[in-house]
Motif scaffolding. Structure first.
Motif, PDB file in Angstrom:
ATOM      1  N   GLY A 114       0.517  -1.352  -0.105  1.00 16.09           N
ATOM      2  CA  GLY A 114      -0.615   0.261  -0.226  1.00 16.09           C
ATOM      3  C   GLY A 114       0.611   1.591   0.214  1.00 16.09           C
ATOM      4  N   HIS A 115       1.484   1.392   0.358  1.00 14.73           N
ATOM      5  CA  HIS A 115       2.615   2.697   0.681  1.00 14.73           C
ATOM      6  C   HIS A 115       3.723   2.823   0.101  1.00 14.73           C
ATOM      7  N   ARG A 116       4.000   1.513  -0.382  1.00 14.65           N
ATOM      8  CA  ARG A 116       5.218   1.661  -1.642  1.00 14.65           C
ATOM      9  C   ARG A 116       5.069   1.167  -3.139  1.00 14.65           C
ATOM     10  N   LEU A 117       5.303   2.090  -3.825  1.00 12.02           N
ATOM     11  CA  LEU A 117       4.869   2.203  -5.511  1.00 12.02           C
ATOM     12  C   LEU A 117       6.322   1.294  -6.656  1.00 12.02           C
ATOM     13  N   GLN A 118       6.395   0.170  -6.820  1.00 10.75           N
ATOM     14  CA  GLN A 118       7.259  -0.947  -7.138  1.00 10.75           C
ATOM     15  C   GLN A 118       6.793  -0.787  -8.200  1.00 10.75           C
ATOM     16  N   LEU A 119       8.160  -1.482  -9.243  1.00  9.04           N
ATOM     17  CA  LEU A 119       8.129  -1.839 -10.530  1.00  9.04           C
ATOM     18  C   LEU A 119       6.823  -2.045 -11.271  1.00  9.04           C
ATOM     19  N   GLU A 120       6.714  -3.214 -10.854  1.00  9.84           N
ATOM     20  CA  GLU A 120       5.336  -4.582 -11.490  1.00  9.84           C
ATOM     21  C   GLU A 120       4.607  -3.540 -11.041  1.00  9.84           C
ATOM     22  N   ASP A 121       3.685  -2.179  -9.990  1.00  9.38           N
ATOM     23  CA  ASP A 121       3.116  -2.194  -9.946  1.00  9.38           C
ATOM     24  C   ASP A 121       2.673  -1.111 -11.069  1.00  9.38           C
ATOM     25  N   VAL A 122       4.183  -0.682 -12.255  1.00 10.33           N
ATOM     26  CA  VAL A 122       3.318   0.028 -12.963  1.00 10.33           C
ATOM     27  C   VAL A 122       3.573  -0.856 -14.497  1.00 10.33           C
ATOM     28  N   LYS A 123       4.398  -1.568 -14.490  1.00 12.80           N
ATOM     29  CA  LYS A 123       4.594  -2.231 -15.441  1.00 12.80           C
ATOM     30  C   LYS A 123       3.544  -1.909 -16.942  1.00 12.80           C
ATOM     31  N   LYS A 124       2.683  -2.413 -16.782  1.00 18.33           N
ATOM     32  CA  LYS A 124       1.443  -1.591 -17.600  1.00 18.33           C
ATOM     33  C   LYS A 124       0.989  -0.200 -18.244  1.00 18.33           C
ATOM     34  N   TYR A 125       1.906   0.636 -17.812  1.00 17.83           N
ATOM     35  CA  TYR A 125       1.982   1.500 -18.274  1.00 17.83           C
ATOM     36  C   TYR A 125       3.252   1.912 -18.268  1.00 17.83           C
ATOM     37  N   LEU A 126       3.925   1.366 -18.293  1.00 17.86           N
ATOM     38  CA  LEU A 126       4.899   1.833 -18.955  1.00 17.86           C
ATOM     39  C   LEU A 126       5.593   2.360 -20.787  1.00 17.86           C
ATOM     40  N   GLY A 127       4.940   1.302 -21.534  1.00 21.37           N
ATOM     41  CA  GLY A 127       4.678   2.184 -22.746  1.00 21.37           C
ATOM     42  C   GLY A 127       3.579   2.990 -23.104  1.00 21.37           C
TER      43      GLY A 127
END
Length: 127
Positions: free
Chosen positions: A51-64
């Motif tokens: 909840g209080h940490r943003l990791q690469l896995e959380d944003v992968k689908k938005y990278l492109g």
């Protein structure tokens, strides 16, 4: 305006009308859980692996996603941590990245959108 698979779609990139702890108003619609805003609309009820940490896995689908900038709101008091991998990954894709307390992130988002920039915003509304 239309709804499509839980994504609120507005004509053009929506502006944020208001923000206070735990509540965000975008294009006249209120949200009381974390959101992602893309150039085509709002993805409600955004949650992360932690909840209080943003990791690469959380944003992968938005990278492109075709955007000029990424704005991350770390919460009212800025308690959400953002892994350096997240920032570095978006920068490698040629995106400007802003990591700010959510009140300041809202201001930055609206400023960029008003200048015609395509923006991805990931906003934690509490803490």
């Amino acid at each position: 305006m239309a709804y499509n698979n839980d994504v609120f779609v507005a004509a053009g990139q929506p502006l944020i009308d208001a923000y206070k702890f735990g509540r965000l108003v975008v294009g006249g619609r209120a949200y009381e859980r974390d959101v992602i805003i893309t150039p085509s609309g709002v993805v409600p009820n955004w949650w992360r692996l932690e909840g209080h940490r943003l990791q690469l896995e959380d944003v992968k689908k938005y990278l492109g996603l075709d955007v000029d900038a990424v704005v991350v709101g770390t919460g009212y008091h800025g308690f959400m941590r953002v892994d350096s991998e997240v920032v570095e990954s978006f920068r490698r894709m040629g995106r400007e990245v802003y990591v700010l307390e959510t009140g300041r992130a809202v201001e930055k988002y609206n400023e960029l959108v008003a200048r015609g920039r395509r923006v991805l915003a990931m906003l934690h509304l509490t803490c």
